[in-house]
Design an enzyme around this catalytic site. Structure first.
Site, PDB file in Angstrom:
ATOM      1  N   GLN A  96       0.806  -1.225   0.000  1.00  0.00           N
ATOM      2  CA  GLN A  96       0.000   0.000   0.000  1.00  0.00           C
ATOM      3  C   GLN A  96       0.832   1.264   0.000  1.00  0.00           C
ATOM      4  O   GLN A  96       2.037   1.236   0.232  1.00  0.00           O
ATOM      5  CB  GLN A  96      -0.898   0.013   1.239  1.00  0.00           C
ATOM      6  CG  GLN A  96      -0.115  -0.077   2.545  1.00  0.00           C
ATOM      7  CD  GLN A  96      -1.020  -0.030   3.768  1.00  0.00           C
ATOM      8  OE1 GLN A  96      -1.069   0.969   4.458  1.00  0.00           O
ATOM      9  NE2 GLN A  96      -1.734  -1.106   4.034  1.00  0.00           N
ATOM     10  N   HIS A  98       0.036   5.783   0.805  1.00  0.00           N
ATOM     11  CA  HIS A  98      -0.940   6.782   1.243  1.00  0.00           C
ATOM     12  C   HIS A  98      -0.747   8.055   0.425  1.00  0.00           C
ATOM     13  O   HIS A  98       0.365   8.371   0.025  1.00  0.00           O
ATOM     14  CB  HIS A  98      -0.767   7.057   2.737  1.00  0.00           C
ATOM     15  CG  HIS A  98      -0.782   5.796   3.549  1.00  0.00           C
ATOM     16  ND1 HIS A  98      -1.908   5.015   3.675  1.00  0.00           N
ATOM     17  CD2 HIS A  98       0.196   5.138   4.208  1.00  0.00           C
ATOM     18  CE1 HIS A  98      -1.622   3.953   4.400  1.00  0.00           C
ATOM     19  NE2 HIS A  98      -0.352   3.991   4.737  1.00  0.00           N
ATOM     20  N   ARG A 282      -4.275   0.406  -2.278  1.00  0.00           N
ATOM     21  CA  ARG A 282      -3.649  -0.924  -2.220  1.00  0.00           C
ATOM     22  C   ARG A 282      -3.311  -1.421  -3.614  1.00  0.00           C
ATOM     23  O   ARG A 282      -4.053  -1.184  -4.567  1.00  0.00           O
ATOM     24  CB  ARG A 282      -4.575  -1.911  -1.525  1.00  0.00           C
ATOM     25  CG  ARG A 282      -4.880  -1.535  -0.089  1.00  0.00           C
ATOM     26  CD  ARG A 282      -5.723  -2.582   0.616  1.00  0.00           C
ATOM     27  NE  ARG A 282      -6.235  -2.028   1.869  1.00  0.00           N
ATOM     28  CZ  ARG A 282      -7.336  -1.311   1.966  1.00  0.00           C
ATOM     29  NH1 ARG A 282      -8.068  -1.090   0.893  1.00  0.00           N
ATOM     30  NH2 ARG A 282      -7.711  -0.820   3.130  1.00  0.00           N
TER      31      ARG A 282
HETATM   32 ZN   LIG Z   1       0.487   2.242   5.639  1.00  0.00          ZN
END
Ligand SMILES: [Zn+2]
Length: 405
Positions: A96, A98, A282
Protein backbone atom coordinates in the site's frame (compact mmCIF):
# COMPACT_ATOMS: atom_id res chain seq x y z
CA UNK A 1 -6.12 13.13 32.97
CA UNK A 2 -8.45 10.17 32.37
CA UNK A 3 -8.04 6.47 31.80
CA UNK A 4 -8.41 5.62 28.10
CA UNK A 5 -9.51 2.17 26.86
CA UNK A 6 -8.35 1.22 23.37
CA UNK A 7 -10.64 -0.16 20.64
CA UNK A 8 -9.62 -3.66 19.62
CA UNK A 9 -9.66 -4.35 15.87
CA UNK A 10 -9.76 -7.87 14.54
CA UNK A 11 -8.26 -8.52 11.10
CA UNK A 12 -7.20 -11.81 9.51
CA UNK A 13 -3.50 -10.83 9.61
CA UNK A 14 -3.56 -10.32 13.40
CA UNK A 15 -2.45 -12.62 16.22
CA UNK A 16 -4.45 -14.71 18.69
CA UNK A 17 -1.79 -14.37 21.37
CA UNK A 18 0.26 -11.14 21.18
CA UNK A 19 -2.26 -8.45 22.16
CA UNK A 20 -4.08 -10.77 24.59
CA UNK A 21 -0.80 -11.63 26.36
CA UNK A 22 0.29 -7.99 26.43
CA UNK A 23 -3.01 -6.93 28.02
CA UNK A 24 -3.13 -9.92 30.39
CA UNK A 25 -6.18 -11.60 28.82
CA UNK A 26 -6.48 -15.39 28.28
CA UNK A 27 -4.91 -16.86 25.14
CA UNK A 28 -5.64 -17.80 22.44
CA UNK A 29 -8.19 -15.06 21.77
CA UNK A 30 -11.41 -15.88 19.93
CA UNK A 31 -10.36 -13.87 16.84
CA UNK A 32 -7.01 -12.84 15.39
CA UNK A 33 -6.42 -9.47 17.08
CA UNK A 34 -4.55 -7.02 14.87
CA UNK A 35 -4.72 -3.50 16.30
CA UNK A 36 -5.62 -1.62 19.44
CA UNK A 37 -6.67 1.95 18.54
CA UNK A 38 -6.15 4.87 20.89
CA UNK A 39 -7.68 7.89 19.26
CA UNK A 40 -10.81 9.69 18.16
CA UNK A 41 -11.22 8.16 14.70
CA UNK A 42 -14.98 8.05 13.89
CA UNK A 43 -14.65 4.39 12.77
CA UNK A 44 -13.57 3.21 16.23
CA UNK A 45 -12.88 5.80 18.92
CA UNK A 46 -11.25 4.86 22.23
CA UNK A 47 -13.34 5.14 25.41
CA UNK A 48 -12.59 7.64 28.19
CA UNK A 49 -13.42 6.82 31.82
CA UNK A 50 -14.88 9.87 33.55
CA UNK A 51 -16.17 9.66 37.14
CA UNK A 52 -17.36 6.07 36.82
CA UNK A 53 -18.94 6.42 33.36
CA UNK A 54 -17.55 5.82 29.88
CA UNK A 55 -17.64 8.14 26.88
CA UNK A 56 -16.14 7.95 23.40
CA UNK A 57 -13.03 10.11 23.02
CA UNK A 58 -14.52 11.43 19.77
CA UNK A 59 -17.55 12.89 21.60
CA UNK A 60 -15.50 13.95 24.61
CA UNK A 61 -13.18 16.05 22.41
CA UNK A 62 -16.02 17.36 20.22
CA UNK A 63 -17.94 18.59 23.31
CA UNK A 64 -15.12 20.97 24.32
CA UNK A 65 -12.33 21.11 21.72
CA UNK A 66 -10.88 24.28 23.23
CA UNK A 67 -10.29 22.65 26.62
CA UNK A 68 -9.27 19.22 25.30
CA UNK A 69 -7.05 20.30 22.38
CA UNK A 70 -6.05 23.80 23.51
CA UNK A 71 -4.31 26.15 21.10
CA UNK A 72 -4.05 23.56 18.30
CA UNK A 73 -7.87 23.13 18.09
CA UNK A 74 -8.45 25.60 15.19
CA UNK A 75 -5.50 24.26 13.14
CA UNK A 76 -7.01 20.75 13.11
CA UNK A 77 -10.67 21.69 12.81
CA UNK A 78 -11.43 20.89 16.45
CA UNK A 79 -10.44 17.23 15.96
CA UNK A 80 -7.63 15.17 17.47
CA UNK A 81 -5.11 15.10 14.59
CA UNK A 82 -3.42 11.78 15.36
CA UNK A 83 -4.27 8.13 15.92
CA UNK A 84 -2.04 5.93 18.12
CA UNK A 85 -2.12 2.13 17.79
CA UNK A 86 -0.50 -1.05 18.98
CA UNK A 87 -0.20 -3.31 15.98
CA UNK A 88 0.45 -7.08 15.99
CA UNK A 89 1.06 -8.57 12.54
CA UNK A 90 1.36 -12.32 12.26
CA UNK A 91 0.74 -12.32 8.49
CA UNK A 92 1.81 -9.75 5.91
CA UNK A 93 -0.43 -6.71 5.43
CA UNK A 94 -1.38 -5.35 2.01
CA UNK A 95 1.05 -3.62 -0.35
CA UNK A 96 0.00 0.00 0.00
CA UNK A 97 0.75 3.69 -0.15
CA UNK A 98 -0.94 6.78 1.24
CA UNK A 99 -1.78 9.98 -0.66
CA UNK A 100 -0.29 13.44 -0.17
CA UNK A 101 -2.53 16.11 1.39
CA UNK A 102 -3.42 17.55 -2.05
CA UNK A 103 -4.11 14.09 -3.53
CA UNK A 104 -6.32 13.19 -0.54
CA UNK A 105 -8.39 16.39 -0.88
CA UNK A 106 -8.87 15.85 -4.64
CA UNK A 107 -9.59 12.10 -4.31
CA UNK A 108 -12.10 12.60 -1.48
CA UNK A 109 -13.95 15.28 -3.46
CA UNK A 110 -13.95 13.13 -6.61
CA UNK A 111 -15.44 10.09 -4.85
CA UNK A 112 -18.03 12.33 -3.14
CA UNK A 113 -19.05 13.64 -6.59
CA UNK A 114 -19.29 10.05 -7.83
CA UNK A 115 -21.51 9.32 -4.79
CA UNK A 116 -19.43 6.35 -3.60
CA UNK A 117 -20.82 5.72 -0.07
CA UNK A 118 -18.32 6.59 2.69
CA UNK A 119 -18.46 3.06 4.09
CA UNK A 120 -18.26 1.31 0.69
CA UNK A 121 -15.41 -1.22 0.45
CA UNK A 122 -14.71 0.29 -3.00
CA UNK A 123 -13.93 3.67 -1.46
CA UNK A 124 -10.24 4.76 -1.67
CA UNK A 125 -10.57 8.11 0.10
CA UNK A 126 -12.54 8.01 3.35
CA UNK A 127 -11.49 11.49 4.44
CA UNK A 128 -9.61 14.48 3.02
CA UNK A 129 -6.37 14.06 4.98
CA UNK A 130 -2.94 12.70 4.16
CA UNK A 131 -1.65 9.86 6.35
CA UNK A 132 2.01 10.07 7.25
CA UNK A 133 2.78 7.19 9.62
CA UNK A 134 5.54 6.10 11.98
CA UNK A 135 5.87 2.61 13.44
CA UNK A 136 8.23 1.85 16.35
CA UNK A 137 9.17 -1.79 16.85
CA UNK A 138 8.38 -3.42 20.20
CA UNK A 139 10.01 -6.65 19.08
CA UNK A 140 11.78 -7.51 15.81
CA UNK A 141 9.61 -5.95 13.14
CA UNK A 142 9.84 -6.93 9.47
CA UNK A 143 8.61 -4.72 6.66
CA UNK A 144 8.94 -3.76 3.03
CA UNK A 145 9.24 -0.01 2.45
CA UNK A 146 10.33 2.27 -0.39
CA UNK A 147 11.85 1.38 -3.76
CA UNK A 148 15.32 -0.13 -3.41
CA UNK A 149 18.31 1.41 -5.20
CA UNK A 150 17.88 -0.06 -8.73
CA UNK A 151 21.56 -1.15 -8.82
CA UNK A 152 20.88 -3.39 -5.82
CA UNK A 153 17.68 -4.67 -7.39
CA UNK A 154 19.62 -5.56 -10.57
CA UNK A 155 22.04 -7.52 -8.34
CA UNK A 156 19.14 -9.29 -6.59
CA UNK A 157 17.33 -10.21 -9.82
CA UNK A 158 20.61 -11.40 -11.35
CA UNK A 159 21.38 -13.53 -8.28
CA UNK A 160 18.02 -15.32 -8.66
CA UNK A 161 19.23 -16.57 -12.09
CA UNK A 162 15.79 -16.60 -13.74
CA UNK A 163 16.15 -16.28 -17.57
CA UNK A 164 12.62 -14.80 -17.82
CA UNK A 165 13.74 -11.79 -15.73
CA UNK A 166 16.48 -10.87 -18.22
CA UNK A 167 14.51 -8.14 -20.04
CA UNK A 168 13.63 -6.44 -16.72
CA UNK A 169 17.22 -6.63 -15.48
CA UNK A 170 18.42 -5.02 -18.74
CA UNK A 171 15.77 -2.32 -18.51
CA UNK A 172 16.65 -1.42 -14.90
CA UNK A 173 20.40 -1.58 -15.60
CA UNK A 174 19.97 0.83 -18.53
CA UNK A 175 17.68 3.14 -16.53
CA UNK A 176 18.62 2.80 -12.86
CA UNK A 177 16.30 5.59 -11.68
CA UNK A 178 12.69 6.45 -10.90
CA UNK A 179 11.63 6.08 -14.58
CA UNK A 180 13.12 2.57 -14.79
CA UNK A 181 11.39 1.63 -11.53
CA UNK A 182 8.10 3.10 -12.73
CA UNK A 183 8.26 1.07 -15.96
CA UNK A 184 9.10 -2.25 -14.30
CA UNK A 185 6.66 -1.80 -11.39
CA UNK A 186 3.82 -0.75 -13.70
CA UNK A 187 4.47 -3.69 -16.04
CA UNK A 188 4.54 -6.21 -13.21
CA UNK A 189 1.56 -4.93 -11.22
CA UNK A 190 -0.61 -4.88 -14.38
CA UNK A 191 0.66 -8.15 -15.89
CA UNK A 192 -2.21 -10.27 -17.29
CA UNK A 193 -2.91 -13.21 -14.96
CA UNK A 194 -1.86 -15.80 -17.59
CA UNK A 195 1.60 -14.19 -17.92
CA UNK A 196 1.85 -13.82 -14.17
CA UNK A 197 1.05 -17.51 -13.75
CA UNK A 198 4.01 -18.33 -16.01
CA UNK A 199 6.53 -15.83 -14.63
CA UNK A 200 5.79 -16.10 -10.90
CA UNK A 201 6.56 -19.86 -10.50
CA UNK A 202 9.92 -19.31 -12.24
CA UNK A 203 10.78 -16.48 -9.87
CA UNK A 204 9.80 -18.65 -6.89
CA UNK A 205 11.98 -21.49 -8.25
CA UNK A 206 14.80 -18.97 -8.52
CA UNK A 207 14.30 -18.02 -4.83
CA UNK A 208 14.23 -21.69 -3.75
CA UNK A 209 17.46 -22.45 -5.64
CA UNK A 210 19.14 -19.29 -4.38
CA UNK A 211 18.40 -20.29 -0.76
CA UNK A 212 19.35 -23.95 -1.35
CA UNK A 213 22.74 -22.93 -2.74
CA UNK A 214 23.54 -21.28 0.58
CA UNK A 215 24.11 -17.69 -0.62
CA UNK A 216 23.47 -15.12 2.04
CA UNK A 217 23.48 -11.68 0.42
CA UNK A 218 19.75 -11.67 -0.38
CA UNK A 219 18.49 -14.36 2.01
CA UNK A 220 15.78 -12.22 3.71
CA UNK A 221 14.59 -10.92 0.32
CA UNK A 222 14.28 -14.44 -1.19
CA UNK A 223 12.55 -15.81 1.92
CA UNK A 224 10.06 -12.94 1.96
CA UNK A 225 9.12 -13.51 -1.70
CA UNK A 226 8.42 -17.19 -0.93
CA UNK A 227 6.38 -16.31 2.18
CA UNK A 228 4.32 -13.73 0.30
CA UNK A 229 3.66 -16.22 -2.51
CA UNK A 230 2.45 -18.76 0.01
CA UNK A 231 0.04 -16.26 1.62
CA UNK A 232 -1.11 -14.70 -1.69
CA UNK A 233 -0.59 -17.23 -4.52
CA UNK A 234 -0.67 -15.74 -8.02
CA UNK A 235 -0.69 -12.14 -6.71
CA UNK A 236 1.18 -9.50 -8.74
CA UNK A 237 2.21 -7.90 -5.45
CA UNK A 238 4.64 -10.80 -4.89
CA UNK A 239 6.57 -9.80 -8.00
CA UNK A 240 6.39 -6.11 -7.13
CA UNK A 241 7.86 -6.89 -3.70
CA UNK A 242 11.17 -7.68 -5.48
CA UNK A 243 11.61 -3.93 -6.02
CA UNK A 244 11.11 -2.80 -2.40
CA UNK A 245 13.59 -2.49 0.47
CA UNK A 246 13.36 -5.41 2.91
CA UNK A 247 13.71 -3.89 6.37
CA UNK A 248 14.22 -5.42 9.83
CA UNK A 249 13.67 -3.04 12.73
CA UNK A 250 15.25 -3.89 16.06
CA UNK A 251 13.17 -3.06 19.18
CA UNK A 252 13.03 0.71 19.64
CA UNK A 253 13.80 1.55 16.00
CA UNK A 254 11.20 3.44 13.97
CA UNK A 255 10.11 3.46 10.33
CA UNK A 256 8.58 6.63 8.84
CA UNK A 257 6.32 6.37 5.81
CA UNK A 258 5.79 9.62 3.94
CA UNK A 259 3.16 10.12 1.22
CA UNK A 260 3.73 7.92 -1.85
CA UNK A 261 6.02 5.42 -0.08
CA UNK A 262 5.12 1.88 -1.21
CA UNK A 263 5.14 -0.39 1.84
CA UNK A 264 3.88 -3.59 3.45
CA UNK A 265 4.31 -4.66 7.06
CA UNK A 266 5.31 -8.32 7.19
CA UNK A 267 5.55 -9.44 10.80
CA UNK A 268 6.02 -8.04 14.27
CA UNK A 269 4.59 -5.95 17.09
CA UNK A 270 4.87 -2.18 17.10
CA UNK A 271 3.47 1.10 18.31
CA UNK A 272 2.18 3.07 15.35
CA UNK A 273 1.19 6.69 15.09
CA UNK A 274 -0.37 8.39 12.11
CA UNK A 275 -2.41 11.37 11.02
CA UNK A 276 -6.07 10.66 11.82
CA UNK A 277 -6.90 9.33 8.35
CA UNK A 278 -7.94 6.07 6.73
CA UNK A 279 -6.78 6.80 3.17
CA UNK A 280 -5.07 3.68 1.79
CA UNK A 281 -4.36 2.78 -1.83
CA UNK A 282 -3.65 -0.92 -2.22
CA UNK A 283 -1.74 -2.69 -4.97
CA UNK A 284 -2.09 -6.32 -3.89
CA UNK A 285 -1.34 -8.89 -1.15
CA UNK A 286 -4.85 -8.44 0.26
CA UNK A 287 -8.43 -9.61 -0.16
CA UNK A 288 -9.46 -5.93 0.30
CA UNK A 289 -10.19 -3.40 -2.45
CA UNK A 290 -7.22 -2.91 -4.80
CA UNK A 291 -7.00 0.11 -7.11
CA UNK A 292 -3.80 -0.12 -9.16
CA UNK A 293 -4.34 2.96 -11.41
CA UNK A 294 -4.95 5.17 -8.35
CA UNK A 295 -1.96 3.63 -6.55
CA UNK A 296 0.24 4.37 -9.59
CA UNK A 297 -0.94 8.00 -9.49
CA UNK A 298 0.21 8.56 -5.90
CA UNK A 299 3.39 6.42 -5.81
CA UNK A 300 6.78 8.03 -5.38
CA UNK A 301 9.19 6.02 -7.58
CA UNK A 302 12.32 7.79 -6.34
CA UNK A 303 14.71 5.12 -4.93
CA UNK A 304 14.86 5.42 -1.16
CA UNK A 305 17.50 4.64 1.42
CA UNK A 306 16.00 2.67 4.34
CA UNK A 307 13.56 5.16 5.98
CA UNK A 308 14.60 4.13 9.50
CA UNK A 309 14.09 6.64 12.32
CA UNK A 310 16.56 6.23 15.16
CA UNK A 311 15.40 7.03 18.69
CA UNK A 312 17.15 10.20 19.89
CA UNK A 313 17.88 10.22 23.62
CA UNK A 314 16.45 13.30 25.38
CA UNK A 315 17.42 13.33 29.05
CA UNK A 316 17.89 10.16 31.10
CA UNK A 317 15.03 7.91 30.11
CA UNK A 318 13.26 9.56 27.19
CA UNK A 319 13.70 9.01 23.44
CA UNK A 320 12.31 11.14 20.64
CA UNK A 321 11.39 10.00 17.11
CA UNK A 322 11.88 12.93 14.75
CA UNK A 323 9.61 13.08 11.69
CA UNK A 324 8.37 15.95 9.50
CA UNK A 325 4.71 15.27 10.48
CA UNK A 326 2.89 18.22 12.09
CA UNK A 327 -0.07 16.06 13.24
CA UNK A 328 1.94 13.97 15.68
CA UNK A 329 5.09 13.52 17.73
CA UNK A 330 6.08 10.36 19.59
CA UNK A 331 8.37 9.78 22.55
CA UNK A 332 9.33 6.59 24.34
CA UNK A 333 10.15 6.45 28.05
CA UNK A 334 12.14 3.67 29.71
CA UNK A 335 11.30 4.04 33.40
CA UNK A 336 13.56 2.40 35.94
CA UNK A 337 12.38 0.83 39.17
CA UNK A 338 12.74 3.10 42.19
CA UNK A 339 13.45 6.26 40.16
CA UNK A 340 11.85 9.63 40.89
CA UNK A 341 8.76 10.54 38.79
CA UNK A 342 9.73 11.67 35.26
CA UNK A 343 8.04 14.72 33.73
CA UNK A 344 6.17 13.94 30.48
CA UNK A 345 6.59 16.99 28.21
CA UNK A 346 4.15 17.47 25.34
CA UNK A 347 2.59 19.90 22.90
CA UNK A 348 -1.20 20.17 23.17
CA UNK A 349 -3.25 17.09 24.02
CA UNK A 350 -1.54 13.74 24.62
CA UNK A 351 -2.10 10.02 24.90
CA UNK A 352 0.16 8.03 27.22
CA UNK A 353 0.34 4.31 26.49
CA UNK A 354 1.98 1.66 28.68
CA UNK A 355 3.72 -1.20 26.82
CA UNK A 356 5.61 -2.88 29.68
CA UNK A 357 5.56 -2.91 33.49
CA UNK A 358 3.21 -0.96 35.73
CA UNK A 359 3.22 2.83 35.71
CA UNK A 360 1.80 5.41 38.08
CA UNK A 361 0.87 8.66 36.36
CA UNK A 362 0.86 11.70 38.63
CA UNK A 363 -0.82 15.01 38.02
CA UNK A 364 -0.21 18.20 39.95
CA UNK A 365 -3.34 18.74 42.05
CA UNK A 366 -5.16 15.71 40.58
CA UNK A 367 -5.62 12.00 41.26
CA UNK A 368 -2.96 9.45 40.32
CA UNK A 369 -3.72 6.86 37.66
CA UNK A 370 -2.07 3.43 37.44
CA UNK A 371 -1.79 1.82 34.00
CA UNK A 372 -0.50 -1.58 32.88
CA UNK A 373 0.48 -2.88 29.40
CA UNK A 374 -2.16 -2.07 26.80
CA UNK A 375 -3.57 0.59 29.14
CA UNK A 376 -3.54 4.31 28.36
CA UNK A 377 -4.41 7.76 29.60
CA UNK A 378 -5.90 10.79 27.88
CA UNK A 379 -4.18 14.06 28.78
CA UNK A 380 -6.09 17.17 27.80
CA UNK A 381 -4.23 20.30 26.73
CA UNK A 382 -5.37 21.91 30.00
CA UNK A 383 -3.72 19.24 32.19
CA UNK A 384 -0.39 20.38 33.56
CA UNK A 385 2.52 18.81 35.42
CA UNK A 386 2.09 15.19 34.27
CA UNK A 387 4.78 12.81 35.58
CA UNK A 388 5.30 9.05 35.35
CA UNK A 389 6.90 6.53 37.70
CA UNK A 390 7.52 2.79 37.42
CA UNK A 391 5.65 0.95 40.20
CA UNK A 392 7.47 -2.39 40.64
CA UNK A 393 10.13 -3.27 38.07
CA UNK A 394 11.10 -1.32 34.98
CA UNK A 395 8.36 0.00 32.71
CA UNK A 396 7.94 1.33 29.19
CA UNK A 397 5.67 4.15 28.05
CA UNK A 398 4.92 5.93 24.81
CA UNK A 399 3.63 9.47 24.76
CA UNK A 400 1.89 10.78 21.64
CA UNK A 401 1.15 14.45 21.20
CA UNK A 402 0.81 17.03 18.44
CA UNK A 403 3.89 17.51 16.25
CA UNK A 404 6.12 20.44 15.49
CA UNK A 405 8.26 20.34 18.64
ZN1 LIG B 1 0.49 2.24 5.64
Amino acid sequence: MHELVGALRSYAWGSRTVLAELCGRPVPSAHPEAELWFGAHPADPAQVHIDGRTESLLEFVAADPQRQLGAVAPEFGGRLPFLLKILAAEEPLSLQAHPSAAQARAGFEQENLQRVPLDSPMRNYRDDSHKPELVVALNRFEALAGFRDPHRTVALLTALAVPELKQYIELLAAQPDSSGLRTVFTTWITLPQAMLDTLLPKVLDGCVHYLAEGHDEFTPEARTILELAEAYPGDAGVLAALLINRITLEPGQGLFLAAGNLHAYLNGVGVEIMANSDNVLRGGLTPKHVDVPELLRVLDFEPLALPIVTAEPVGDCSFRYRTPATEFALRRFELEAGAEPTPIPRTGPGIILCTAGTVRLLQGGGDDLVITPGGAAWISAADTDIRAQAVDGAAQLFCACVGGE
